[in-house]
Motif scaffolding. Sequence first.
Motif, short mmCIF file in Angstrom:
data_model
loop_
_atom_site.label_atom_id
_atom_site.label_comp_id
_atom_site.label_asym_id
_atom_site.label_seq_id
_atom_site.Cartn_x
_atom_site.Cartn_y
_atom_site.Cartn_z
N ILE A 143 22.43 40.82 -25.34
CA ILE A 143 21.18 41.12 -25.34
C ILE A 143 20.50 41.91 -24.24
N GLU A 144 20.98 41.54 -23.13
CA GLU A 144 20.41 42.45 -21.81
C GLU A 144 20.81 43.77 -22.11
N ARG A 145 22.15 44.00 -22.39
CA ARG A 145 22.80 45.29 -22.46
C ARG A 145 21.93 46.12 -23.82
N THR A 146 21.75 45.43 -24.72
CA THR A 146 21.10 46.42 -26.00
C THR A 146 19.84 46.44 -25.96
N GLN A 147 19.26 45.50 -25.62
CA GLN A 147 17.52 45.27 -25.78
C GLN A 147 16.87 45.39 -24.17
N GLY A 148 17.65 45.48 -23.21
CA GLY A 148 16.97 45.58 -21.98
C GLY A 148 16.20 44.48 -21.48
N ALA A 149 16.24 43.24 -22.15
CA ALA A 149 15.69 42.10 -21.89
C ALA A 149 16.42 41.02 -21.55
#
Length: 361
Positions: A143-149
Amino acid sequence: MAHRVTFIPGDGSGPELTEATRRVLEATGVAFDWDVHEAGLDEYERSGSPFPEATLNSLKENGVGIKGPTTTPVGSGFRSINVLLRKELDLYACVRPCKSYEGVRTRFPETDLVIFRENTEDVYAGIEFEKDSEGAGELIDLIERTQGARIRDHSGISIKPISVFCSERIVRAAFEYAREHGRRKVHACHKANIMKFSDGVFLEVARQVAAEYPDIEFADIIVDNLCNQLVSWPGEYDVLVLPNLYGDLISDLGAGLIGGLGVAPGANIGTHAAVFEATHGSAPGLAGLNKLNPTAVMLSGVLMLRHLGEAAAADRMEGAIASVIAEGERVTYDLKPTKDDPTAVGTSEFADAVIEVLGTA
Ligand code: NAD
Protein backbone atom coordinates in the motif's frame (compact mmCIF):
# COMPACT_ATOMS: atom_id res chain seq x y z
CA MET A 1 -48.65 -32.10 -4.14
CA ALA A 2 -46.99 -31.53 -0.77
CA HIS A 3 -44.07 -29.08 -0.65
CA ARG A 4 -40.92 -30.88 0.47
CA VAL A 5 -39.16 -28.48 2.83
CA THR A 6 -36.05 -28.93 4.98
CA PHE A 7 -37.04 -28.29 8.59
CA ILE A 8 -34.23 -27.36 10.99
CA PRO A 9 -35.43 -26.87 14.59
CA GLY A 10 -32.08 -25.33 15.67
CA ASP A 11 -31.14 -25.07 19.35
CA GLY A 12 -32.04 -22.91 22.38
CA SER A 13 -35.44 -21.38 21.69
CA GLY A 14 -35.41 -22.83 18.15
CA PRO A 15 -37.30 -26.10 18.68
CA GLU A 16 -40.29 -24.53 20.48
CA LEU A 17 -40.56 -21.60 18.04
CA THR A 18 -40.29 -23.76 14.91
CA GLU A 19 -42.78 -26.29 16.33
CA ALA A 20 -45.33 -23.50 16.92
CA THR A 21 -44.69 -22.30 13.36
CA ARG A 22 -44.99 -25.79 11.86
CA ARG A 23 -48.43 -26.19 13.45
CA VAL A 24 -49.63 -22.84 12.08
CA LEU A 25 -48.21 -23.52 8.60
CA GLU A 26 -50.09 -26.83 8.50
CA ALA A 27 -53.27 -25.13 9.70
CA THR A 28 -53.28 -23.01 6.51
CA GLY A 29 -54.22 -26.19 4.64
CA VAL A 30 -51.06 -26.18 2.52
CA ALA A 31 -49.52 -29.67 2.45
CA PHE A 32 -45.89 -30.05 3.58
CA ASP A 33 -43.53 -32.99 3.49
CA TRP A 34 -41.08 -31.95 6.22
CA ASP A 35 -37.52 -33.21 5.83
CA VAL A 36 -36.31 -32.75 9.43
CA HIS A 37 -32.58 -32.19 9.98
CA GLU A 38 -30.46 -31.00 12.86
CA ALA A 39 -28.00 -28.13 13.23
CA GLY A 40 -26.65 -26.15 16.15
CA LEU A 41 -25.12 -26.48 19.57
CA ASP A 42 -27.12 -29.56 20.69
CA GLU A 43 -26.12 -31.36 17.51
CA TYR A 44 -22.49 -30.35 18.08
CA GLU A 45 -22.57 -31.82 21.56
CA ARG A 46 -24.26 -34.99 20.24
CA SER A 47 -22.26 -35.69 17.10
CA GLY A 48 -19.26 -33.35 17.15
CA SER A 49 -20.58 -31.48 14.09
CA PRO A 50 -22.78 -28.37 14.43
CA PHE A 51 -23.87 -28.62 10.81
CA PRO A 52 -24.00 -32.20 9.51
CA GLU A 53 -23.47 -32.92 5.82
CA ALA A 54 -26.97 -34.45 5.67
CA THR A 55 -28.55 -31.11 6.65
CA LEU A 56 -26.68 -29.27 3.93
CA ASN A 57 -27.52 -31.95 1.35
CA SER A 58 -31.20 -31.80 2.29
CA LEU A 59 -31.23 -28.02 1.69
CA LYS A 60 -29.44 -28.48 -1.63
CA GLU A 61 -31.92 -31.16 -2.67
CA ASN A 62 -35.12 -29.44 -1.53
CA GLY A 63 -34.04 -25.89 -2.33
CA VAL A 64 -36.25 -24.52 0.49
CA GLY A 65 -35.77 -24.65 4.25
CA ILE A 66 -37.12 -23.15 7.44
CA LYS A 67 -34.65 -22.86 10.28
CA GLY A 68 -34.78 -22.10 13.98
CA PRO A 69 -32.00 -20.00 15.48
CA THR A 70 -28.70 -21.65 16.31
CA THR A 71 -26.18 -20.63 18.96
CA THR A 72 -22.63 -19.66 18.07
CA PRO A 73 -20.72 -20.00 21.36
CA VAL A 74 -18.16 -17.23 21.83
CA GLY A 75 -14.60 -18.51 21.74
CA SER A 76 -15.62 -22.07 20.85
CA GLY A 77 -14.24 -24.16 18.02
CA PHE A 78 -17.12 -23.80 15.58
CA ARG A 79 -17.97 -21.09 13.12
CA SER A 80 -21.41 -19.57 12.77
CA ILE A 81 -23.74 -21.97 10.96
CA ASN A 82 -25.42 -19.03 9.30
CA VAL A 83 -22.17 -17.82 7.78
CA LEU A 84 -21.47 -21.38 6.61
CA LEU A 85 -24.93 -21.73 5.11
CA ARG A 86 -24.65 -18.45 3.23
CA LYS A 87 -21.33 -19.55 1.77
CA GLU A 88 -22.27 -23.14 0.91
CA LEU A 89 -25.61 -22.27 -0.70
CA ASP A 90 -24.59 -18.85 -2.01
CA LEU A 91 -27.51 -17.23 -0.15
CA TYR A 92 -26.63 -13.82 -1.45
CA ALA A 93 -29.75 -11.88 -0.45
CA CYS A 94 -30.78 -11.37 3.14
CA VAL A 95 -34.34 -10.11 2.95
CA ARG A 96 -35.85 -8.50 6.04
CA PRO A 97 -39.36 -7.05 5.86
CA CYS A 98 -39.92 -4.57 8.71
CA LYS A 99 -43.61 -3.85 9.06
CA SER A 100 -45.38 -2.43 12.10
CA TYR A 101 -48.44 -4.43 13.10
CA GLU A 102 -51.29 -2.85 15.04
CA GLY A 103 -51.00 -3.84 18.69
CA VAL A 104 -47.20 -3.94 18.81
CA ARG A 105 -45.72 -1.17 20.94
CA THR A 106 -43.69 1.03 18.61
CA ARG A 107 -43.08 4.74 18.16
CA PHE A 108 -42.97 4.17 14.40
CA PRO A 109 -46.34 2.66 13.43
CA GLU A 110 -46.05 3.85 9.83
CA THR A 111 -43.01 1.62 9.13
CA ASP A 112 -43.36 -0.78 6.20
CA LEU A 113 -39.89 -1.44 4.80
CA VAL A 114 -38.22 -4.32 3.02
CA ILE A 115 -34.44 -4.49 3.44
CA PHE A 116 -32.24 -6.28 0.89
CA ARG A 117 -28.80 -6.86 2.40
CA GLU A 118 -25.99 -8.25 0.24
CA ASN A 119 -24.82 -11.32 2.11
CA THR A 120 -21.53 -12.49 0.62
CA GLU A 121 -18.89 -9.76 0.36
CA ASP A 122 -17.89 -6.36 1.79
CA VAL A 123 -15.85 -6.35 5.04
CA TYR A 124 -17.68 -9.57 5.99
CA ALA A 125 -15.92 -11.50 3.21
CA GLY A 126 -13.59 -12.88 5.87
CA ILE A 127 -10.40 -11.59 4.19
CA GLU A 128 -8.42 -10.33 7.15
CA PHE A 129 -4.79 -9.80 8.08
CA GLU A 130 -3.87 -10.23 11.73
CA LYS A 131 -1.80 -7.44 13.27
CA ASP A 132 1.94 -8.12 13.11
CA SER A 133 1.45 -11.07 10.70
CA GLU A 134 3.71 -11.48 7.66
CA GLY A 135 0.70 -10.86 5.36
CA ALA A 136 -0.21 -7.63 7.14
CA GLY A 137 3.40 -6.43 6.81
CA GLU A 138 3.51 -7.21 3.08
CA LEU A 139 0.18 -5.51 2.52
CA ILE A 140 1.29 -2.39 4.43
CA ASP A 141 4.43 -2.24 2.23
CA LEU A 142 2.42 -2.77 -0.97
CA ILE A 143 0.00 0.00 0.00
CA GLU A 144 2.86 2.37 0.75
CA ARG A 145 4.45 1.61 -2.65
CA THR A 146 1.24 1.95 -4.67
CA GLN A 147 -0.76 4.54 -2.70
CA GLY A 148 1.95 6.61 -1.08
CA ALA A 149 0.22 6.18 2.29
CA ARG A 150 1.61 4.15 5.16
CA ILE A 151 -0.77 2.28 7.46
CA ARG A 152 0.46 2.38 11.06
CA ASP A 153 2.51 -0.57 12.23
CA HIS A 154 0.69 -3.08 14.45
CA SER A 155 -2.56 -2.59 12.52
CA GLY A 156 -5.06 -5.36 11.84
CA ILE A 157 -6.60 -5.10 8.37
CA SER A 158 -9.97 -6.24 6.99
CA ILE A 159 -10.51 -6.07 3.24
CA LYS A 160 -13.69 -4.65 1.74
CA PRO A 161 -14.38 -6.08 -1.73
CA ILE A 162 -17.50 -4.87 -3.57
CA SER A 163 -17.92 -6.44 -6.99
CA VAL A 164 -20.03 -5.55 -10.01
CA PHE A 165 -21.39 -9.13 -10.05
CA CYS A 166 -22.60 -9.19 -6.42
CA SER A 167 -23.89 -5.61 -6.51
CA GLU A 168 -25.85 -6.32 -9.67
CA ARG A 169 -27.59 -9.42 -8.40
CA ILE A 170 -28.64 -7.89 -5.05
CA VAL A 171 -29.91 -4.67 -6.64
CA ARG A 172 -31.76 -6.68 -9.29
CA ALA A 173 -33.30 -8.87 -6.57
CA ALA A 174 -34.57 -5.72 -4.82
CA PHE A 175 -36.11 -4.32 -8.02
CA GLU A 176 -37.66 -7.66 -8.99
CA TYR A 177 -39.17 -7.88 -5.50
CA ALA A 178 -40.48 -4.32 -5.74
CA ARG A 179 -42.12 -5.05 -9.09
CA GLU A 180 -43.61 -8.35 -7.96
CA HIS A 181 -44.98 -6.97 -4.70
CA GLY A 182 -46.31 -3.64 -5.96
CA ARG A 183 -43.69 -1.57 -4.13
CA ARG A 184 -43.15 2.00 -5.31
CA LYS A 185 -39.54 2.94 -4.59
CA VAL A 186 -36.06 1.45 -4.14
CA HIS A 187 -33.31 3.31 -2.28
CA ALA A 188 -29.68 2.22 -2.74
CA CYS A 189 -27.80 3.01 0.46
CA HIS A 190 -24.05 3.61 0.48
CA LYS A 191 -21.13 5.73 1.54
CA ALA A 192 -19.74 6.30 -1.95
CA ASN A 193 -18.79 9.87 -1.08
CA ILE A 194 -16.00 8.44 1.09
CA MET A 195 -15.37 4.92 -0.30
CA LYS A 196 -15.35 5.80 -3.96
CA PHE A 197 -13.87 2.54 -5.22
CA SER A 198 -15.97 0.07 -3.21
CA ASP A 199 -19.30 1.70 -2.39
CA GLY A 200 -18.77 3.62 -5.63
CA VAL A 201 -19.13 0.35 -7.57
CA PHE A 202 -22.30 -0.49 -5.66
CA LEU A 203 -23.83 2.91 -6.47
CA GLU A 204 -22.79 2.89 -10.12
CA VAL A 205 -24.27 -0.58 -10.64
CA ALA A 206 -27.44 0.36 -8.74
CA ARG A 207 -27.98 3.30 -11.09
CA GLN A 208 -27.48 1.08 -14.14
CA VAL A 209 -29.89 -1.58 -12.90
CA ALA A 210 -32.45 1.05 -11.86
CA ALA A 211 -32.56 2.32 -15.46
CA GLU A 212 -34.00 -1.07 -16.47
CA TYR A 213 -36.97 -0.58 -14.09
CA PRO A 214 -38.57 2.72 -15.13
CA ASP A 215 -41.82 1.71 -13.40
CA ILE A 216 -40.11 1.78 -9.96
CA GLU A 217 -38.80 5.02 -8.46
CA PHE A 218 -35.12 5.02 -7.56
CA ALA A 219 -32.99 7.17 -5.29
CA ASP A 220 -29.71 6.75 -3.49
CA ILE A 221 -28.99 7.80 0.06
CA ILE A 222 -25.88 7.98 2.20
CA VAL A 223 -26.19 5.49 5.01
CA ASP A 224 -25.59 7.84 7.95
CA ASN A 225 -28.30 10.13 6.64
CA LEU A 226 -30.52 7.06 6.21
CA CYS A 227 -30.23 6.31 9.95
CA ASN A 228 -31.40 9.81 10.75
CA GLN A 229 -34.19 9.72 8.15
CA LEU A 230 -35.50 6.33 9.22
CA VAL A 231 -36.16 7.39 12.79
CA SER A 232 -37.62 10.71 11.61
CA TRP A 233 -39.71 9.67 8.58
CA PRO A 234 -39.85 5.86 8.34
CA GLY A 235 -43.00 6.03 6.20
CA GLU A 236 -40.98 7.66 3.39
CA TYR A 237 -38.97 4.47 2.80
CA ASP A 238 -40.08 1.36 0.99
CA VAL A 239 -37.42 -1.06 -0.37
CA LEU A 240 -33.80 -0.51 0.73
CA VAL A 241 -30.84 -2.26 -0.87
CA LEU A 242 -27.47 -2.19 0.90
CA PRO A 243 -24.01 -3.73 0.93
CA ASN A 244 -23.38 -6.29 3.67
CA LEU A 245 -22.17 -4.22 6.66
CA TYR A 246 -24.72 -1.40 6.35
CA GLY A 247 -27.40 -4.00 5.67
CA ASP A 248 -26.57 -5.76 8.91
CA LEU A 249 -26.83 -2.56 10.95
CA ILE A 250 -29.93 -1.18 9.24
CA SER A 251 -31.69 -4.56 9.63
CA ASP A 252 -31.43 -4.27 13.39
CA LEU A 253 -32.54 -0.66 13.25
CA GLY A 254 -35.52 -1.87 11.20
CA ALA A 255 -36.34 -4.53 13.83
CA GLY A 256 -36.25 -1.78 16.47
CA LEU A 257 -38.60 0.42 14.43
CA ILE A 258 -41.28 -2.29 14.33
CA GLY A 259 -41.20 -3.27 18.00
CA GLY A 260 -38.27 -5.62 18.45
CA LEU A 261 -36.77 -8.95 17.58
CA GLY A 262 -39.86 -10.95 18.54
CA VAL A 263 -41.66 -9.72 15.42
CA ALA A 264 -38.83 -9.40 12.84
CA PRO A 265 -38.80 -12.14 10.16
CA GLY A 266 -36.17 -12.88 7.54
CA ALA A 267 -35.11 -14.91 4.55
CA ASN A 268 -31.76 -15.78 3.01
CA ILE A 269 -32.25 -16.27 -0.68
CA GLY A 270 -29.67 -17.55 -3.13
CA THR A 271 -28.93 -19.27 -6.37
CA HIS A 272 -29.34 -22.79 -5.06
CA ALA A 273 -31.76 -22.44 -2.15
CA ALA A 274 -33.79 -20.20 0.13
CA VAL A 275 -33.67 -20.49 3.91
CA PHE A 276 -36.30 -18.74 6.03
CA GLU A 277 -35.51 -17.74 9.60
CA ALA A 278 -36.15 -15.00 12.16
CA THR A 279 -33.73 -12.12 12.68
CA HIS A 280 -33.31 -13.03 16.36
CA GLY A 281 -30.96 -15.59 17.86
CA SER A 282 -31.47 -18.57 20.14
CA ALA A 283 -32.18 -16.45 23.29
CA PRO A 284 -30.61 -19.18 25.45
CA GLY A 285 -31.60 -17.52 28.75
CA LEU A 286 -35.30 -17.77 27.89
CA ALA A 287 -35.25 -21.04 25.93
CA GLY A 288 -37.36 -24.04 26.89
CA LEU A 289 -39.77 -21.96 29.00
CA ASN A 290 -42.62 -21.75 26.45
CA LYS A 291 -42.31 -17.97 26.84
CA LEU A 292 -40.82 -16.42 23.70
CA ASN A 293 -42.76 -14.85 20.88
CA PRO A 294 -43.00 -17.11 17.80
CA THR A 295 -44.19 -14.26 15.53
CA ALA A 296 -40.78 -13.67 13.91
CA VAL A 297 -40.42 -17.34 12.95
CA MET A 298 -44.08 -17.51 11.91
CA LEU A 299 -43.73 -14.44 9.66
CA SER A 300 -40.62 -16.08 8.17
CA GLY A 301 -42.97 -18.98 7.42
CA VAL A 302 -45.28 -16.49 5.68
CA LEU A 303 -42.36 -15.40 3.50
CA MET A 304 -41.69 -19.06 2.74
CA LEU A 305 -45.30 -19.59 1.67
CA ARG A 306 -44.99 -16.67 -0.75
CA HIS A 307 -41.71 -18.09 -2.07
CA LEU A 308 -43.49 -21.43 -2.65
CA GLY A 309 -46.20 -19.68 -4.67
CA GLU A 310 -48.83 -20.06 -1.91
CA ALA A 311 -49.81 -16.37 -1.81
CA ALA A 312 -53.40 -16.91 -0.63
CA ALA A 313 -52.28 -19.08 2.31
CA ALA A 314 -49.56 -16.53 3.10
CA ASP A 315 -52.12 -13.71 3.22
CA ARG A 316 -54.40 -15.75 5.49
CA MET A 317 -51.57 -16.72 7.84
CA GLU A 318 -50.25 -13.16 8.06
CA GLY A 319 -53.80 -11.88 8.64
CA ALA A 320 -54.37 -14.41 11.44
CA ILE A 321 -51.09 -13.49 13.19
CA ALA A 322 -51.90 -9.77 12.80
CA SER A 323 -55.37 -10.20 14.25
CA VAL A 324 -54.13 -12.10 17.34
CA ILE A 325 -51.54 -9.34 17.92
CA ALA A 326 -54.07 -6.54 17.35
CA GLU A 327 -56.51 -8.14 19.80
CA GLY A 328 -53.66 -8.20 22.37
CA GLU A 329 -55.18 -10.86 24.66
CA ARG A 330 -53.48 -14.15 23.79
CA VAL A 331 -50.01 -12.74 23.14
CA THR A 332 -46.59 -13.38 24.66
CA TYR A 333 -45.01 -11.22 27.39
CA ASP A 334 -43.09 -8.97 24.98
CA LEU A 335 -46.35 -7.78 23.40
CA LYS A 336 -47.97 -6.90 26.72
CA PRO A 337 -47.75 -3.42 28.32
CA THR A 338 -45.31 -4.74 30.96
CA LYS A 339 -42.87 -7.65 30.85
CA ASP A 340 -44.42 -9.35 33.91
CA ASP A 341 -48.05 -9.02 32.81
CA PRO A 342 -49.76 -12.11 34.25
CA THR A 343 -52.14 -12.36 31.28
CA ALA A 344 -49.30 -13.13 28.83
CA VAL A 345 -49.59 -16.54 27.17
CA GLY A 346 -46.86 -18.98 26.17
CA THR A 347 -45.37 -19.72 22.75
CA SER A 348 -47.64 -22.68 22.04
CA GLU A 349 -50.81 -20.89 23.28
CA PHE A 350 -50.03 -18.02 20.91
CA ALA A 351 -49.87 -20.59 18.11
CA ASP A 352 -53.22 -22.04 19.28
CA ALA A 353 -54.76 -18.57 19.04
CA VAL A 354 -53.46 -18.10 15.47
CA ILE A 355 -54.72 -21.55 14.49
CA GLU A 356 -58.16 -20.71 15.92
CA VAL A 357 -58.35 -17.55 13.80
CA LEU A 358 -57.22 -19.50 10.72
CA GLY A 359 -59.99 -22.02 11.40
CA THR A 360 -62.65 -19.33 11.39
CA ALA A 361 -61.29 -17.31 8.45
P1 NAD B 1 -30.98 -13.14 20.74
O1 NAD B 1 -31.68 -12.60 19.56
O2 NAD B 1 -30.96 -14.61 20.88
O3 NAD B 1 -31.68 -12.56 22.06
C1 NAD B 1 -31.55 -11.23 22.54
C2 NAD B 1 -32.80 -10.84 23.33
O4 NAD B 1 -33.84 -10.54 22.41
C3 NAD B 1 -33.37 -11.93 24.22
O5 NAD B 1 -32.78 -11.97 25.48
C4 NAD B 1 -34.82 -11.52 24.31
O6 NAD B 1 -34.97 -10.51 25.26
C5 NAD B 1 -35.09 -10.95 22.94
N1 NAD B 1 -35.69 -11.95 22.05
C6 NAD B 1 -35.04 -12.73 21.14
N2 NAD B 1 -35.92 -13.52 20.52
C7 NAD B 1 -37.14 -13.25 21.05
C8 NAD B 1 -38.43 -13.77 20.83
N3 NAD B 1 -38.67 -14.72 19.92
N4 NAD B 1 -39.45 -13.29 21.57
C9 NAD B 1 -39.25 -12.32 22.49
N5 NAD B 1 -38.04 -11.79 22.73
C10 NAD B 1 -36.99 -12.25 22.03
O7 NAD B 1 -29.51 -12.54 20.74
P2 NAD B 1 -28.22 -13.00 21.54
O8 NAD B 1 -28.58 -13.30 22.96
O9 NAD B 1 -27.21 -11.97 21.24
O10 NAD B 1 -27.73 -14.33 20.81
C11 NAD B 1 -27.92 -15.63 21.33
C12 NAD B 1 -27.27 -16.64 20.40
O11 NAD B 1 -27.97 -16.66 19.16
C13 NAD B 1 -25.81 -16.34 20.06
O12 NAD B 1 -25.08 -17.54 20.12
C14 NAD B 1 -25.86 -15.82 18.63
O13 NAD B 1 -24.67 -16.11 17.94
C15 NAD B 1 -27.03 -16.60 18.08
N6 NAD B 1 -27.68 -15.98 16.92
C16 NAD B 1 -28.19 -16.82 16.00
C17 NAD B 1 -28.89 -16.31 14.92
C18 NAD B 1 -29.46 -17.28 13.91
O14 NAD B 1 -29.39 -18.48 14.13
N7 NAD B 1 -30.00 -16.80 12.83
C19 NAD B 1 -29.10 -14.93 14.79
C20 NAD B 1 -28.59 -14.08 15.78
C21 NAD B 1 -27.89 -14.60 16.85
